[in-house]
Design a protein around this motif. Structure first.
Motif, short mmCIF file in Angstrom:
data_model
loop_
_atom_site.label_atom_id
_atom_site.label_comp_id
_atom_site.label_asym_id
_atom_site.label_seq_id
_atom_site.Cartn_x
_atom_site.Cartn_y
_atom_site.Cartn_z
N ALA A 264 -6.86 -38.18 -10.51
CA ALA A 264 -5.90 -38.43 -9.44
C ALA A 264 -6.60 -38.51 -8.09
CB ALA A 264 -4.83 -37.35 -9.41
N LEU A 265 -7.51 -37.57 -7.83
CA LEU A 265 -8.23 -37.60 -6.55
C LEU A 265 -9.07 -38.87 -6.42
CD1 LEU A 265 -9.49 -33.96 -5.90
CD2 LEU A 265 -7.84 -35.28 -4.55
N HIS A 266 -9.67 -39.30 -7.51
CA HIS A 266 -10.44 -40.55 -7.47
C HIS A 266 -9.55 -41.73 -7.11
CE1 HIS A 266 -13.47 -43.54 -8.44
NE2 HIS A 266 -12.58 -44.16 -9.19
N SER B 135 1.62 -28.98 -0.87
CA SER B 135 1.94 -27.57 -0.67
C SER B 135 0.68 -26.84 -0.23
CB SER B 135 2.45 -26.96 -1.98
OG SER B 135 1.40 -26.92 -2.94
N GLN B 136 0.83 -25.56 0.12
CA GLN B 136 -0.34 -24.77 0.45
C GLN B 136 -1.34 -24.74 -0.70
OE1 GLN B 136 0.08 -20.91 2.52
NE2 GLN B 136 2.27 -21.38 2.69
N ALA B 137 -0.83 -24.73 -1.91
CA ALA B 137 -1.72 -24.62 -3.07
C ALA B 137 -2.56 -25.87 -3.28
CB ALA B 137 -0.88 -24.34 -4.33
N ASN B 138 -1.98 -27.06 -3.09
CA ASN B 138 -2.70 -28.28 -3.46
C ASN B 138 -3.24 -29.09 -2.29
OD1 ASN B 138 -0.55 -29.97 -2.47
ND2 ASN B 138 0.52 -29.83 -4.44
N LEU B 139 -2.87 -28.72 -1.07
CA LEU B 139 -3.24 -29.54 0.10
C LEU B 139 -4.74 -29.54 0.36
CD1 LEU B 139 -2.49 -31.26 2.56
CD2 LEU B 139 -2.04 -29.12 3.81
N GLY B 140 -5.38 -28.38 0.27
CA GLY B 140 -6.79 -28.30 0.60
C GLY B 140 -7.65 -29.20 -0.27
N ALA C 255 -0.58 -33.85 -11.14
CA ALA C 255 -1.88 -33.63 -11.76
C ALA C 255 -2.42 -32.24 -11.41
CB ALA C 255 -2.86 -34.71 -11.32
N PHE C 256 -2.21 -31.83 -10.17
CA PHE C 256 -2.67 -30.50 -9.75
C PHE C 256 -1.95 -29.42 -10.55
CE2 PHE C 256 -2.69 -26.67 -7.22
CZ PHE C 256 -3.97 -26.63 -6.68
N ALA C 257 -0.65 -29.58 -10.73
CA ALA C 257 0.12 -28.59 -11.49
C ALA C 257 -0.35 -28.50 -12.94
CB ALA C 257 1.61 -28.94 -11.43
N GLN C 258 -0.87 -29.61 -13.46
CA GLN C 258 -1.36 -29.63 -14.84
C GLN C 258 -2.81 -29.19 -14.95
OE1 GLN C 258 -0.56 -33.67 -16.05
NE2 GLN C 258 1.65 -33.45 -15.64
N GLY C 259 -3.46 -28.94 -13.80
CA GLY C 259 -4.82 -28.43 -13.81
C GLY C 259 -5.90 -29.46 -13.99
N ASP C 260 -5.58 -30.75 -13.75
CA ASP C 260 -6.57 -31.80 -13.94
C ASP C 260 -6.43 -32.83 -12.83
OD1 ASP C 260 -8.44 -33.56 -14.87
OD2 ASP C 260 -7.29 -34.23 -16.61
#
Length: 251
Positions: free
Chosen positions: A179-181, A204-209, A170-175
């Motif tokens: 998913a977080l919910h 990854s570093q990009a999506n972990l935070g 979901a992060f890679a797709q920009g939405d």
């Protein structure tokens, strides 16, 4: 604060592709710990495609000497075979601080789903009890969108590890909102049942935070593939420190 356990499987993949002892899995693990990683994770598979049984023994000695967590992942249902004594026996010989049970088959390239706690309850319960007798904390791999995550507590598990592959997609797709919910809801359900929450897969570093900011009280993240890949460019020390910085900023 969330702790970081570095999965060193990919170091073994590189070593095995050539044979011999380089790169050295234990030396890589040592470098990660020197950089501040809180623990080391391995996922030995019966086909020995990466981590081998002798790696597990060496890393058990290293982590015990450093007084840090050793986390062994694996399928508790996979039978022993040549070069693989079975997950429970590996844990009996090494006494890791944590064992993460994962329902991966031989034909899977990587772990891609959690347990069905309704279907697998009777098989999991005695295995979890055996691991507790070895003084291991037990975590079980779980899907955020599957009903019944609370049942892991009834089986005796101490934690669940949320399979974060769908979040990474979901992060890679920009939405990431939906998913977080879903992951935050699953975490709260698990925590309400008395379970600790770990997370891992494709972080990854990009999506972990964003994940740690959106999902409450994640105790541990286990990261290997992305971290080792990033370390090819920046080095293990700098990469581990970068992950620790992401975790600290996420609060």
């Amino acid at each position: 604060m969330t702790v970081l356990s570095v999965n060193v499987n990919k170091i073994a993949v590189l070593r095995n592709s050539r044979g011999g002892g380089e790169p050295d899995v234990s030396r890589a693990a040592q470098a990660c710990l020197d950089a501040g990683a809180h623990g080391i994770t391995v996922h030995p598979r019966p086909d020995a495609r990466h981590i081998r049984d002798y790696d597990v023994y060496a890393l058990a000695e290293l982590t015990q000497a450093r007084a840090v967590e050793f986390n062994i992942e694996g399928n508790p249902f996979a039978p022993p075979r040549a070069g693989y004594p079975g997950l429970i026996e590996l844990c009996r010989r090494t006494r890791p601080a944590q064992v993460t049970l994962v329902p991966d088959g031989d034909d899977q390239l990587t772990s891609d789903h959690g347990f069905d706690f309704e279907r697998d309850a009777d098989a999991l319960r005695p295995l979890i009890a055996q691991l507790h007798e070895l003084d291991c904390r037990v975590s079980v791999f779980a899907d955020a969108d599957r009903e019944g995550i609370e049942r892991a507590a009834e089986l005796g598990a101490d934690r669940v590890e949320l399979y974060t592959g769908p979040y990474a997609d979901a992060f890679a797709q920009g939405d990431i909102d939906a998913a977080l919910h879903a992951f935050a809801t699953a975490a709260r359900r698990a925590q309400a049942a008395g379970l600790g929450v770990n997370a891992g897969h494709d972080l990854s570093q990009a999506n972990l935070g964003a994940f740690l900011h959106g999902v409450p009280n994640v105790l541990e993240v286990s990261i290997g593939h992305a971290l080792i890949g990033e370390a090819l460019y920046a080095g293990l020390d700098a990469t581990v420190r970068a992950y620790l910085d992401v975790i600290e900023k996420a609060g």
